[in-house]
Enzyme design. Structure first.
Site, PDB file in Angstrom:
ATOM      1  N   HIS A  97       0.735  -1.007  -0.226  1.00 45.26           N
ATOM      2  CA  HIS A  97      -0.078   0.081   0.147  1.00 45.26           C
ATOM      3  C   HIS A  97       0.750   1.276   0.149  1.00 45.26           C
ATOM      4  O   HIS A  97       0.636   2.251  -0.703  1.00 45.26           O
ATOM      5  CB  HIS A  97      -0.810  -0.083   1.206  1.00 45.26           C
ATOM      6  CG  HIS A  97      -2.026  -0.978   1.085  1.00 45.26           C
ATOM      7  ND1 HIS A  97      -3.105  -1.077   0.192  1.00 45.26           N
ATOM      8  CD2 HIS A  97      -1.802  -2.301   1.821  1.00 45.26           C
ATOM      9  CE1 HIS A  97      -3.504  -2.309   0.326  1.00 45.26           C
ATOM     10  NE2 HIS A  97      -3.129  -2.917   1.358  1.00 45.26           N
ATOM     11  N   ARG A 106       0.156   7.076 -10.541  1.00 43.95           N
ATOM     12  CA  ARG A 106      -1.021   6.482 -10.679  1.00 43.95           C
ATOM     13  C   ARG A 106      -1.993   7.096  -9.462  1.00 43.95           C
ATOM     14  O   ARG A 106      -3.132   7.270  -9.877  1.00 43.95           O
ATOM     15  CB  ARG A 106      -0.431   4.869  -9.666  1.00 43.95           C
ATOM     16  CG  ARG A 106      -1.682   4.034  -8.938  1.00 43.95           C
ATOM     17  CD  ARG A 106      -0.928   3.115  -8.077  1.00 43.95           C
ATOM     18  NE  ARG A 106      -1.882   2.532  -7.493  1.00 43.95           N
ATOM     19  CZ  ARG A 106      -2.629   2.917  -6.365  1.00 43.95           C
ATOM     20  NH1 ARG A 106      -2.342   4.123  -5.701  1.00 43.95           N
ATOM     21  NH2 ARG A 106      -3.576   1.911  -5.765  1.00 43.95           N
ATOM     22  N   GLY A 130     -11.403  -3.425  -4.325  1.00 41.31           N
ATOM     23  CA  GLY A 130     -10.070  -3.566  -3.953  1.00 41.31           C
ATOM     24  C   GLY A 130      -9.681  -2.275  -3.402  1.00 41.31           C
ATOM     25  O   GLY A 130      -8.444  -1.678  -3.879  1.00 41.31           O
ATOM     26  N   GLU A 153     -12.809  -4.356   0.197  1.00 40.72           N
ATOM     27  CA  GLU A 153     -11.455  -4.889   0.345  1.00 40.72           C
ATOM     28  C   GLU A 153     -11.466  -6.219   1.201  1.00 40.72           C
ATOM     29  O   GLU A 153     -11.989  -6.431   2.125  1.00 40.72           O
ATOM     30  CB  GLU A 153     -10.691  -3.828   1.162  1.00 40.72           C
ATOM     31  CG  GLU A 153      -9.224  -4.188   1.578  1.00 40.72           C
ATOM     32  CD  GLU A 153      -8.463  -4.595   0.419  1.00 40.72           C
ATOM     33  OE1 GLU A 153      -8.478  -4.049  -0.557  1.00 40.72           O
ATOM     34  OE2 GLU A 153      -7.692  -5.785   0.595  1.00 40.72           O
ATOM     35  N   GLU A 182     -16.294 -10.768  -5.295  1.00 36.37           N
ATOM     36  CA  GLU A 182     -17.159 -11.867  -5.988  1.00 36.37           C
ATOM     37  C   GLU A 182     -18.195 -12.278  -4.690  1.00 36.37           C
ATOM     38  O   GLU A 182     -19.143 -13.243  -5.416  1.00 36.37           O
ATOM     39  CB  GLU A 182     -16.303 -13.146  -6.514  1.00 36.37           C
ATOM     40  CG  GLU A 182     -15.238 -12.658  -7.428  1.00 36.37           C
ATOM     41  CD  GLU A 182     -13.911 -12.154  -6.742  1.00 36.37           C
ATOM     42  OE1 GLU A 182     -12.812 -12.707  -7.484  1.00 36.37           O
ATOM     43  OE2 GLU A 182     -13.865 -11.624  -5.994  1.00 36.37           O
ATOM     44  N   GLU A 196      -8.469   0.001  -9.125  1.00 42.32           N
ATOM     45  CA  GLU A 196      -6.940   0.059  -9.500  1.00 42.32           C
ATOM     46  C   GLU A 196      -6.730  -1.389  -9.435  1.00 42.32           C
ATOM     47  O   GLU A 196      -6.071  -1.992  -8.539  1.00 42.32           O
ATOM     48  CB  GLU A 196      -6.290   0.768  -8.655  1.00 42.32           C
ATOM     49  CG  GLU A 196      -4.893   1.047  -9.433  1.00 42.32           C
ATOM     50  CD  GLU A 196      -3.767   0.177  -9.186  1.00 42.32           C
ATOM     51  OE1 GLU A 196      -4.018  -0.876 -10.156  1.00 42.32           O
ATOM     52  OE2 GLU A 196      -3.166   0.093  -8.289  1.00 42.32           O
ATOM     53  N   GLU A 205      -1.712 -10.951 -11.791  1.00 37.26           N
ATOM     54  CA  GLU A 205      -2.410 -11.158 -10.601  1.00 37.26           C
ATOM     55  C   GLU A 205      -3.829 -11.529 -11.082  1.00 37.26           C
ATOM     56  O   GLU A 205      -4.765 -11.924 -10.236  1.00 37.26           O
ATOM     57  CB  GLU A 205      -2.544  -9.591  -9.965  1.00 37.26           C
ATOM     58  CG  GLU A 205      -1.222  -9.249  -8.826  1.00 37.26           C
ATOM     59  CD  GLU A 205      -1.409  -7.964  -8.191  1.00 37.26           C
ATOM     60  OE1 GLU A 205      -0.488  -7.373  -8.186  1.00 37.26           O
ATOM     61  OE2 GLU A 205      -2.625  -7.730  -7.873  1.00 37.26           O
TER      62      GLU A 205
HETATM   63  N1  LIG Z   1      -3.284  -3.018  -8.973  1.00 35.84           N
HETATM   64  C1  LIG Z   1      -2.976  -4.042  -8.196  1.00 35.84           C
HETATM   65  N2  LIG Z   1      -2.381  -5.097  -8.897  1.00 35.84           N
HETATM   66  N3  LIG Z   1      -3.280  -4.162  -7.126  1.00 35.84           N
HETATM   67  C2  LIG Z   1      -3.646  -2.956  -6.103  1.00 35.84           C
HETATM   68  C3  LIG Z   1      -5.164  -3.453  -5.813  1.00 35.84           C
HETATM   69  C4  LIG Z   1      -5.066  -4.418  -4.886  1.00 35.84           C
HETATM   70  C5  LIG Z   1      -5.881  -4.295  -3.764  1.00 35.84           C
HETATM   71  O1  LIG Z   1      -7.456  -4.750  -4.052  1.00 35.84           O
HETATM   72  C6  LIG Z   1      -7.580  -5.873  -3.041  1.00 35.84           C
HETATM   73  N4  LIG Z   1      -8.259  -7.157  -3.879  1.00 35.84           N
HETATM   74  C7  LIG Z   1      -7.883  -7.802  -5.000  1.00 35.84           C
HETATM   75  N5  LIG Z   1      -8.837  -8.455  -5.314  1.00 35.84           N
HETATM   76  C8  LIG Z   1      -9.759  -8.343  -4.678  1.00 35.84           C
HETATM   77  C9  LIG Z   1     -11.195  -8.982  -4.615  1.00 35.84           C
HETATM   78  N6  LIG Z   1     -11.378  -9.906  -5.599  1.00 35.84           N
HETATM   79  N7  LIG Z   1     -12.118  -8.630  -3.697  1.00 35.84           N
HETATM   80  C10 LIG Z   1     -11.663  -7.423  -2.705  1.00 35.84           C
HETATM   81  N8  LIG Z   1     -10.323  -7.061  -2.763  1.00 35.84           N
HETATM   82  C11 LIG Z   1      -9.732  -7.345  -3.802  1.00 35.84           C
HETATM   83  C12 LIG Z   1      -6.189  -6.547  -2.512  1.00 35.84           C
HETATM   84  O2  LIG Z   1      -6.354  -6.834  -1.124  1.00 35.84           O
HETATM   85  C13 LIG Z   1      -5.523  -5.135  -2.476  1.00 35.84           C
HETATM   86  O3  LIG Z   1      -5.669  -4.261  -1.390  1.00 35.84           O
END
Ligand SMILES: NC(=[NH2+])NCCC[C@H]1O[C@@H](n2cnc3c(N)ncnc32)[C@H](O)[C@@H]1O
Length: 418
Positions: A97, A106, A130, A153, A182, A196, A205
Protein backbone atom coordinates in the site's frame (compact mmCIF):
# COMPACT_ATOMS: atom_id res chain seq x y z
CA UNK A 1 24.81 -39.27 -35.62
CA UNK A 2 22.43 -38.74 -32.80
CA UNK A 3 21.09 -35.24 -32.36
CA UNK A 4 22.16 -33.48 -29.21
CA UNK A 5 18.65 -33.96 -27.84
CA UNK A 6 18.72 -37.71 -28.61
CA UNK A 7 22.06 -37.93 -26.79
CA UNK A 8 20.48 -36.33 -23.80
CA UNK A 9 17.45 -38.57 -24.19
CA UNK A 10 19.53 -41.55 -23.16
CA UNK A 11 18.88 -40.60 -19.56
CA UNK A 12 15.81 -42.46 -18.35
CA UNK A 13 12.67 -40.41 -19.01
CA UNK A 14 10.45 -39.44 -16.08
CA UNK A 15 6.69 -39.76 -16.04
CA UNK A 16 4.61 -36.60 -15.53
CA UNK A 17 0.87 -36.07 -15.29
CA UNK A 18 -0.73 -33.40 -17.50
CA UNK A 19 -2.79 -31.27 -15.14
CA UNK A 20 -4.72 -29.77 -18.02
CA UNK A 21 -4.93 -29.86 -21.79
CA UNK A 22 -2.49 -28.01 -24.05
CA UNK A 23 -2.59 -27.45 -27.79
CA UNK A 24 0.84 -26.96 -29.34
CA UNK A 25 1.03 -23.73 -31.35
CA UNK A 26 3.60 -25.05 -33.81
CA UNK A 27 5.06 -28.28 -35.12
CA UNK A 28 7.65 -28.77 -32.37
CA UNK A 29 5.15 -28.41 -29.50
CA UNK A 30 3.29 -31.39 -28.12
CA UNK A 31 -0.50 -31.46 -27.86
CA UNK A 32 -1.98 -33.37 -24.92
CA UNK A 33 -5.05 -33.64 -22.74
CA UNK A 34 -5.57 -33.26 -19.03
CA UNK A 35 -4.76 -36.57 -17.34
CA UNK A 36 -2.31 -37.74 -20.04
CA UNK A 37 0.89 -39.23 -18.73
CA UNK A 38 3.90 -37.81 -20.57
CA UNK A 39 7.47 -39.06 -20.57
CA UNK A 40 9.82 -36.12 -20.04
CA UNK A 41 13.14 -36.82 -21.72
CA UNK A 42 14.97 -33.49 -21.44
CA UNK A 43 14.20 -30.43 -19.33
CA UNK A 44 15.52 -28.10 -22.00
CA UNK A 45 14.59 -25.00 -20.02
CA UNK A 46 12.67 -24.02 -16.88
CA UNK A 47 9.55 -23.52 -18.98
CA UNK A 48 9.70 -26.00 -21.86
CA UNK A 49 10.55 -29.71 -21.61
CA UNK A 50 11.19 -32.19 -24.43
CA UNK A 51 8.57 -34.87 -23.85
CA UNK A 52 6.84 -37.81 -25.46
CA UNK A 53 3.22 -38.94 -25.57
CA UNK A 54 2.31 -42.21 -27.25
CA UNK A 55 5.29 -41.98 -29.57
CA UNK A 56 4.88 -38.28 -30.45
CA UNK A 57 7.70 -36.04 -29.26
CA UNK A 58 7.75 -32.30 -28.76
CA UNK A 59 8.02 -29.43 -26.30
CA UNK A 60 5.54 -29.30 -23.44
CA UNK A 61 5.04 -26.31 -21.05
CA UNK A 62 6.50 -27.44 -17.71
CA UNK A 63 3.86 -25.54 -15.70
CA UNK A 64 1.19 -27.89 -17.07
CA UNK A 65 2.96 -31.00 -15.71
CA UNK A 66 3.22 -32.49 -12.26
CA UNK A 67 5.63 -35.31 -11.47
CA UNK A 68 4.18 -38.50 -10.07
CA UNK A 69 1.02 -36.54 -9.41
CA UNK A 70 -1.89 -38.50 -8.22
CA UNK A 71 -5.45 -37.30 -7.91
CA UNK A 72 -5.06 -35.89 -4.38
CA UNK A 73 -1.92 -33.89 -5.36
CA UNK A 74 -3.84 -32.56 -8.32
CA UNK A 75 -6.72 -31.62 -6.02
CA UNK A 76 -4.28 -30.01 -3.59
CA UNK A 77 -2.86 -27.75 -6.27
CA UNK A 78 -6.39 -26.89 -7.34
CA UNK A 79 -7.27 -26.22 -3.70
CA UNK A 80 -5.91 -22.69 -3.78
CA UNK A 81 -5.33 -21.88 -7.45
CA UNK A 82 -5.68 -18.17 -6.63
CA UNK A 83 -3.07 -18.40 -3.87
CA UNK A 84 -5.42 -16.13 -1.93
CA UNK A 85 -3.76 -16.87 1.40
CA UNK A 86 -0.47 -15.44 0.14
CA UNK A 87 -2.07 -12.77 -2.07
CA UNK A 88 -4.41 -11.18 0.46
CA UNK A 89 -1.84 -11.80 3.18
CA UNK A 90 0.58 -9.53 1.34
CA UNK A 91 -2.08 -6.84 1.00
CA UNK A 92 -2.77 -7.06 4.72
CA UNK A 93 0.60 -5.42 5.40
CA UNK A 94 1.56 -1.82 4.56
CA UNK A 95 4.46 -2.51 2.18
CA UNK A 96 2.42 -2.75 -1.03
CA UNK A 97 0.00 0.00 0.00
CA UNK A 98 2.92 2.32 0.74
CA UNK A 99 4.38 1.53 -2.68
CA UNK A 100 1.07 2.27 -4.41
CA UNK A 101 0.33 5.43 -2.41
CA UNK A 102 3.89 6.66 -3.00
CA UNK A 103 3.29 6.27 -6.73
CA UNK A 104 2.17 9.85 -7.46
CA UNK A 105 1.41 9.22 -11.16
CA UNK A 106 -0.96 6.38 -10.33
CA UNK A 107 -2.64 7.98 -7.32
CA UNK A 108 -2.99 11.45 -8.84
CA UNK A 109 -4.52 9.95 -11.98
CA UNK A 110 -7.37 8.54 -9.87
CA UNK A 111 -7.62 11.83 -7.96
CA UNK A 112 -7.87 13.66 -11.30
CA UNK A 113 -10.63 11.31 -12.47
CA UNK A 114 -12.71 12.13 -9.37
CA UNK A 115 -11.91 15.84 -9.55
CA UNK A 116 -12.77 16.24 -13.22
CA UNK A 117 -16.05 14.35 -12.74
CA UNK A 118 -17.00 15.77 -9.34
CA UNK A 119 -20.21 17.47 -10.55
CA UNK A 120 -21.48 14.32 -12.27
CA UNK A 121 -20.59 12.20 -9.26
CA UNK A 122 -23.21 14.01 -7.17
CA UNK A 123 -25.76 11.55 -5.72
CA UNK A 124 -24.17 8.61 -7.55
CA UNK A 125 -23.62 5.13 -6.08
CA UNK A 126 -19.96 4.08 -6.41
CA UNK A 127 -18.15 0.79 -5.81
CA UNK A 128 -14.41 0.92 -5.17
CA UNK A 129 -13.24 -2.65 -5.81
CA UNK A 130 -10.10 -3.60 -3.93
CA UNK A 131 -10.01 -0.27 -2.13
CA UNK A 132 -6.88 -1.10 -0.08
CA UNK A 133 -6.42 1.86 2.30
CA UNK A 134 -9.51 3.46 0.72
CA UNK A 135 -7.67 6.29 -1.06
CA UNK A 136 -10.01 6.38 -4.08
CA UNK A 137 -13.11 6.23 -1.86
CA UNK A 138 -11.74 9.08 0.26
CA UNK A 139 -11.10 11.13 -2.90
CA UNK A 140 -14.74 10.55 -3.89
CA UNK A 141 -16.04 11.67 -0.48
CA UNK A 142 -13.62 14.61 -0.23
CA UNK A 143 -13.82 15.99 -3.80
CA UNK A 144 -17.37 15.10 -4.81
CA UNK A 145 -20.77 14.36 -3.29
CA UNK A 146 -21.71 10.79 -4.23
CA UNK A 147 -24.63 9.38 -2.28
CA UNK A 148 -22.56 6.38 -1.17
CA UNK A 149 -19.23 4.66 -1.91
CA UNK A 150 -19.01 0.92 -1.20
CA UNK A 151 -15.31 0.36 -0.49
CA UNK A 152 -14.68 -3.38 -0.89
CA UNK A 153 -11.45 -4.91 0.43
CA UNK A 154 -10.77 -8.61 0.98
CA UNK A 155 -7.58 -8.31 3.08
CA UNK A 156 -7.28 -7.52 6.77
CA UNK A 157 -6.42 -3.96 5.74
CA UNK A 158 -10.20 -3.36 5.65
CA UNK A 159 -10.38 -2.83 9.41
CA UNK A 160 -7.82 -0.04 9.14
CA UNK A 161 -9.59 1.38 6.12
CA UNK A 162 -12.69 1.82 8.33
CA UNK A 163 -10.54 3.81 10.79
CA UNK A 164 -9.16 5.99 7.98
CA UNK A 165 -12.69 6.69 6.73
CA UNK A 166 -13.72 7.75 10.24
CA UNK A 167 -10.48 9.66 10.86
CA UNK A 168 -11.18 11.75 7.75
CA UNK A 169 -14.84 12.33 8.53
CA UNK A 170 -16.14 10.32 5.57
CA UNK A 171 -18.17 7.67 7.36
CA UNK A 172 -21.44 9.29 6.17
CA UNK A 173 -20.52 8.51 2.54
CA UNK A 174 -18.04 5.62 2.58
CA UNK A 175 -19.08 2.15 3.69
CA UNK A 176 -16.21 -0.34 3.99
CA UNK A 177 -17.12 -3.97 3.25
CA UNK A 178 -14.55 -6.64 4.04
CA UNK A 179 -14.64 -9.59 1.67
CA UNK A 180 -13.97 -10.70 -1.88
CA UNK A 181 -15.86 -8.58 -4.39
CA UNK A 182 -17.18 -11.79 -5.94
CA UNK A 183 -18.75 -12.83 -2.65
CA UNK A 184 -19.96 -9.69 -0.83
CA UNK A 185 -23.54 -8.48 -1.02
CA UNK A 186 -24.29 -4.86 -1.85
CA UNK A 187 -27.68 -3.37 -0.96
CA UNK A 188 -28.06 -1.92 -4.47
CA UNK A 189 -26.66 -1.70 -8.01
CA UNK A 190 -23.90 0.87 -8.58
CA UNK A 191 -23.58 3.69 -11.10
CA UNK A 192 -19.77 3.61 -11.18
CA UNK A 193 -17.37 0.71 -10.62
CA UNK A 194 -13.89 2.08 -9.99
CA UNK A 195 -10.85 -0.10 -9.30
CA UNK A 196 -7.08 -0.04 -9.54
CA UNK A 197 -6.60 -3.63 -10.70
CA UNK A 198 -3.66 -3.41 -13.09
CA UNK A 199 -0.67 -5.67 -12.56
CA UNK A 200 2.64 -6.19 -14.35
CA UNK A 201 2.07 -6.45 -18.08
CA UNK A 202 -1.42 -5.17 -17.29
CA UNK A 203 -2.94 -8.52 -16.36
CA UNK A 204 -0.59 -10.23 -13.90
CA UNK A 205 -2.44 -11.08 -10.63
CA UNK A 206 -5.61 -11.31 -12.77
CA UNK A 207 -7.51 -9.08 -10.36
CA UNK A 208 -9.27 -7.97 -13.54
CA UNK A 209 -11.36 -11.17 -13.32
CA UNK A 210 -12.86 -9.93 -10.04
CA UNK A 211 -13.64 -6.58 -11.66
CA UNK A 212 -15.48 -8.27 -14.56
CA UNK A 213 -17.48 -10.49 -12.21
CA UNK A 214 -18.44 -7.48 -10.08
CA UNK A 215 -19.37 -5.55 -13.25
CA UNK A 216 -21.70 -8.31 -14.36
CA UNK A 217 -23.31 -8.52 -10.96
CA UNK A 218 -23.41 -4.96 -9.57
CA UNK A 219 -22.98 -2.39 -12.37
CA UNK A 220 -26.38 -1.06 -13.41
CA UNK A 221 -27.37 -0.79 -17.07
CA UNK A 222 -25.53 2.23 -18.48
CA UNK A 223 -23.18 2.35 -15.50
CA UNK A 224 -19.55 3.46 -15.89
CA UNK A 225 -16.36 1.42 -15.56
CA UNK A 226 -13.24 3.22 -14.36
CA UNK A 227 -10.89 2.35 -16.04
CA UNK A 228 -13.13 2.14 -19.12
CA UNK A 229 -10.47 0.56 -21.35
CA UNK A 230 -6.84 -0.56 -21.30
CA UNK A 231 -4.06 -1.01 -23.85
CA UNK A 232 -0.88 -3.09 -23.71
CA UNK A 233 1.98 -1.48 -25.64
CA UNK A 234 5.10 -3.19 -27.01
CA UNK A 235 8.31 -1.88 -28.57
CA UNK A 236 11.53 -3.59 -29.79
CA UNK A 237 14.35 -2.07 -27.77
CA UNK A 238 17.99 -1.85 -26.90
CA UNK A 239 18.99 -2.80 -23.36
CA UNK A 240 22.72 -2.15 -23.49
CA UNK A 241 23.33 -1.69 -19.78
CA UNK A 242 21.20 -4.68 -18.75
CA UNK A 243 23.01 -6.78 -21.36
CA UNK A 244 26.43 -5.48 -20.27
CA UNK A 245 25.75 -6.09 -16.56
CA UNK A 246 24.44 -9.62 -17.01
CA UNK A 247 26.17 -11.01 -20.10
CA UNK A 248 29.16 -8.98 -21.30
CA UNK A 249 30.32 -8.91 -17.66
CA UNK A 250 31.54 -12.52 -17.96
CA UNK A 251 33.96 -11.72 -20.78
CA UNK A 252 36.83 -10.28 -18.76
CA UNK A 253 36.08 -9.96 -15.03
CA UNK A 254 39.37 -9.02 -13.33
CA UNK A 255 41.29 -9.94 -16.46
CA UNK A 256 39.96 -13.51 -16.49
CA UNK A 257 37.86 -15.27 -19.11
CA UNK A 258 34.52 -16.33 -17.57
CA UNK A 259 32.70 -16.78 -20.89
CA UNK A 260 31.82 -20.46 -20.15
CA UNK A 261 29.30 -19.00 -17.69
CA UNK A 262 27.47 -17.06 -20.39
CA UNK A 263 25.03 -19.87 -21.32
CA UNK A 264 24.12 -20.03 -17.63
CA UNK A 265 23.68 -16.28 -17.52
CA UNK A 266 21.41 -16.39 -20.56
CA UNK A 267 19.27 -19.08 -18.94
CA UNK A 268 19.15 -17.40 -15.54
CA UNK A 269 18.74 -13.74 -16.47
CA UNK A 270 17.19 -13.63 -19.94
CA UNK A 271 14.50 -16.29 -19.75
CA UNK A 272 12.43 -14.40 -17.21
CA UNK A 273 10.86 -11.00 -17.81
CA UNK A 274 12.52 -8.14 -15.99
CA UNK A 275 9.82 -6.30 -14.06
CA UNK A 276 10.39 -2.72 -13.00
CA UNK A 277 12.62 -2.06 -15.97
CA UNK A 278 13.05 1.62 -16.82
CA UNK A 279 13.40 1.96 -20.57
CA UNK A 280 14.83 5.25 -21.88
CA UNK A 281 12.90 6.72 -24.82
CA UNK A 282 16.19 6.45 -26.74
CA UNK A 283 16.22 2.66 -26.25
CA UNK A 284 13.13 2.30 -28.43
CA UNK A 285 14.18 0.97 -31.84
CA UNK A 286 10.86 1.88 -33.42
CA UNK A 287 7.59 3.63 -32.65
CA UNK A 288 5.84 1.66 -29.88
CA UNK A 289 2.55 0.05 -30.81
CA UNK A 290 -0.55 -1.00 -28.86
CA UNK A 291 -0.78 -4.77 -29.36
CA UNK A 292 -3.76 -5.54 -27.13
CA UNK A 293 -6.83 -3.42 -26.35
CA UNK A 294 -9.36 -4.30 -23.64
CA UNK A 295 -12.85 -2.78 -23.55
CA UNK A 296 -13.95 -3.07 -19.92
CA UNK A 297 -17.63 -3.08 -20.92
CA UNK A 298 -17.46 -6.05 -23.28
CA UNK A 299 -14.45 -8.04 -22.02
CA UNK A 300 -15.48 -11.46 -20.69
CA UNK A 301 -13.69 -13.59 -18.11
CA UNK A 302 -13.25 -16.41 -20.64
CA UNK A 303 -11.47 -13.96 -22.96
CA UNK A 304 -8.70 -13.75 -20.37
CA UNK A 305 -7.54 -17.35 -21.02
CA UNK A 306 -5.70 -16.37 -24.21
CA UNK A 307 -5.23 -12.86 -25.53
CA UNK A 308 -3.23 -12.37 -28.71
CA UNK A 309 -1.96 -9.27 -30.43
CA UNK A 310 -0.07 -8.72 -33.67
CA UNK A 311 2.69 -6.21 -34.32
CA UNK A 312 4.70 -4.81 -37.18
CA UNK A 313 7.56 -2.49 -36.26
CA UNK A 314 9.69 -0.50 -38.67
CA UNK A 315 13.15 -0.06 -37.19
CA UNK A 316 13.87 3.67 -37.12
CA UNK A 317 17.55 3.51 -36.19
CA UNK A 318 20.35 0.96 -36.39
CA UNK A 319 21.37 -0.69 -33.17
CA UNK A 320 21.22 -3.89 -31.14
CA UNK A 321 17.77 -5.47 -30.81
CA UNK A 322 18.09 -6.86 -27.27
CA UNK A 323 14.43 -7.50 -26.58
CA UNK A 324 10.91 -6.15 -26.29
CA UNK A 325 9.60 -3.79 -23.63
CA UNK A 326 5.94 -3.76 -22.59
CA UNK A 327 3.80 -1.31 -20.62
CA UNK A 328 0.14 -0.35 -20.37
CA UNK A 329 -2.19 2.64 -20.46
CA UNK A 330 -5.66 2.78 -18.91
CA UNK A 331 -8.38 5.26 -19.87
CA UNK A 332 -11.13 6.74 -17.69
CA UNK A 333 -14.03 8.04 -19.76
CA UNK A 334 -15.69 11.24 -18.59
CA UNK A 335 -19.13 11.11 -16.96
CA UNK A 336 -19.98 14.21 -19.01
CA UNK A 337 -21.02 13.44 -22.57
CA UNK A 338 -18.29 15.50 -24.27
CA UNK A 339 -15.87 15.46 -21.36
CA UNK A 340 -12.21 14.54 -21.92
CA UNK A 341 -11.02 11.13 -20.76
CA UNK A 342 -8.27 10.88 -18.16
CA UNK A 343 -5.46 8.49 -18.95
CA UNK A 344 -2.79 6.74 -16.87
CA UNK A 345 0.14 5.90 -19.15
CA UNK A 346 2.93 3.77 -17.62
CA UNK A 347 5.23 4.13 -20.65
CA UNK A 348 8.66 5.77 -21.01
CA UNK A 349 7.23 9.13 -22.10
CA UNK A 350 5.28 9.53 -18.86
CA UNK A 351 6.29 10.04 -15.24
CA UNK A 352 7.53 6.65 -13.98
CA UNK A 353 5.05 4.58 -11.96
CA UNK A 354 5.69 1.72 -9.53
CA UNK A 355 4.98 -0.69 -12.40
CA UNK A 356 7.72 0.94 -14.54
CA UNK A 357 7.99 -1.26 -17.66
CA UNK A 358 8.61 -4.98 -18.34
CA UNK A 359 11.64 -6.09 -20.39
CA UNK A 360 11.64 -9.38 -22.33
CA UNK A 361 15.22 -10.18 -23.39
CA UNK A 362 16.02 -12.20 -26.50
CA UNK A 363 18.37 -15.16 -26.08
CA UNK A 364 20.97 -13.16 -27.91
CA UNK A 365 20.98 -9.64 -29.40
CA UNK A 366 20.44 -9.16 -33.10
CA UNK A 367 21.86 -6.12 -34.88
CA UNK A 368 19.20 -4.33 -36.92
CA UNK A 369 19.28 -1.45 -39.34
CA UNK A 370 16.97 1.46 -40.00
CA UNK A 371 14.24 0.28 -42.33
CA UNK A 372 14.21 -3.32 -41.10
CA UNK A 373 10.82 -4.62 -40.09
CA UNK A 374 10.16 -6.71 -36.98
CA UNK A 375 6.77 -8.35 -37.24
CA UNK A 376 5.03 -11.04 -35.27
CA UNK A 377 2.64 -11.70 -32.43
CA UNK A 378 2.39 -11.72 -28.66
CA UNK A 379 0.27 -14.29 -26.84
CA UNK A 380 -0.75 -13.89 -23.20
CA UNK A 381 -1.84 -17.31 -22.01
CA UNK A 382 -3.33 -17.56 -18.54
CA UNK A 383 -2.00 -20.40 -16.43
CA UNK A 384 -4.75 -23.03 -16.24
CA UNK A 385 -3.72 -24.08 -12.74
CA UNK A 386 -2.27 -21.00 -11.03
CA UNK A 387 -4.93 -18.49 -11.84
CA UNK A 388 -2.97 -15.33 -11.06
CA UNK A 389 -0.17 -16.25 -13.48
CA UNK A 390 0.33 -16.18 -17.20
CA UNK A 391 2.89 -16.91 -19.86
CA UNK A 392 3.88 -14.42 -22.53
CA UNK A 393 4.92 -15.93 -25.84
CA UNK A 394 6.52 -13.70 -28.44
CA UNK A 395 6.92 -14.80 -32.04
CA UNK A 396 8.69 -12.48 -34.43
CA UNK A 397 10.72 -12.33 -37.63
CA UNK A 398 13.05 -9.74 -39.01
CA UNK A 399 12.75 -8.92 -42.69
CA UNK A 400 15.99 -7.07 -42.94
CA UNK A 401 15.83 -5.04 -46.12
CA UNK A 402 19.61 -4.84 -46.01
CA UNK A 403 20.25 -8.59 -46.02
CA UNK A 404 19.37 -11.11 -48.72
CA UNK A 405 18.86 -13.76 -46.18
CA UNK A 406 15.84 -15.00 -44.50
CA UNK A 407 13.97 -14.05 -41.44
CA UNK A 408 15.12 -15.08 -38.08
CA UNK A 409 12.12 -16.83 -36.63
CA UNK A 410 12.09 -17.04 -32.91
CA UNK A 411 9.72 -17.50 -30.10
CA UNK A 412 10.27 -17.11 -26.44
CA UNK A 413 7.97 -18.08 -23.64
CA UNK A 414 8.09 -16.15 -20.41
CA UNK A 415 6.31 -17.23 -17.27
CA UNK A 416 5.40 -14.30 -15.11
CA UNK A 417 5.73 -16.24 -11.91
CA UNK A 418 6.51 -14.38 -8.71
N1 LIG B 1 -3.35 -3.02 -8.94
C1 LIG B 1 -3.01 -4.09 -8.28
N2 LIG B 1 -2.44 -5.14 -8.90
N3 LIG B 1 -3.21 -4.14 -6.98
C2 LIG B 1 -3.72 -2.99 -6.25
C3 LIG B 1 -5.08 -3.26 -5.70
C4 LIG B 1 -5.10 -4.47 -4.89
C5 LIG B 1 -6.05 -4.30 -3.68
O1 LIG B 1 -7.29 -4.92 -4.02
C6 LIG B 1 -7.60 -5.96 -3.10
N4 LIG B 1 -8.29 -7.00 -3.87
C7 LIG B 1 -7.79 -7.70 -4.92
N5 LIG B 1 -8.72 -8.55 -5.39
C8 LIG B 1 -9.83 -8.38 -4.62
C9 LIG B 1 -11.12 -8.96 -4.61
N6 LIG B 1 -11.47 -9.89 -5.50
N7 LIG B 1 -12.03 -8.53 -3.69
C10 LIG B 1 -11.68 -7.58 -2.79
N8 LIG B 1 -10.46 -7.00 -2.74
C11 LIG B 1 -9.55 -7.39 -3.66
C12 LIG B 1 -6.25 -6.38 -2.54
O2 LIG B 1 -6.40 -6.97 -1.25
C13 LIG B 1 -5.51 -5.07 -2.48
O3 LIG B 1 -5.77 -4.35 -1.29
Amino acid sequence: MQSEKEDEEDASPEEYLALCSFTGSDSDQLTFSSGDRLLVHVKTSSDWWWAELQGDKGYAPACYLRQGATEEVEDASLEDPWQDEEYFGSYGTLRLHLEMLSDKSRTKAYQQVVLSNSASLRSKVVMDLGCGTGIISLFCAQLAQPSVVYAVEASSMAEYTRQLVKQNGCEEVVTVLQGRAEEIELPEQVDILVSEWMGNCLLFEFMVESVLLARDRWLREGGVMWPSSAALTLVPCQANSYFAENMAFWERPYGLDFTPLQPLAQQEFFTKPKFSHLIEPDDCLSTPCDVIFLDMYTLKVKDLEEIEGQFQFCVKKSGFFHGFTAWFTVYFESLEAEGAAVELNTGPDSEPTHWKQTLFMLDRPVSVNAGDSISGSVLLRRNPIWRRHMTVTLHWKINGNTQETDNCQANILFSLYT
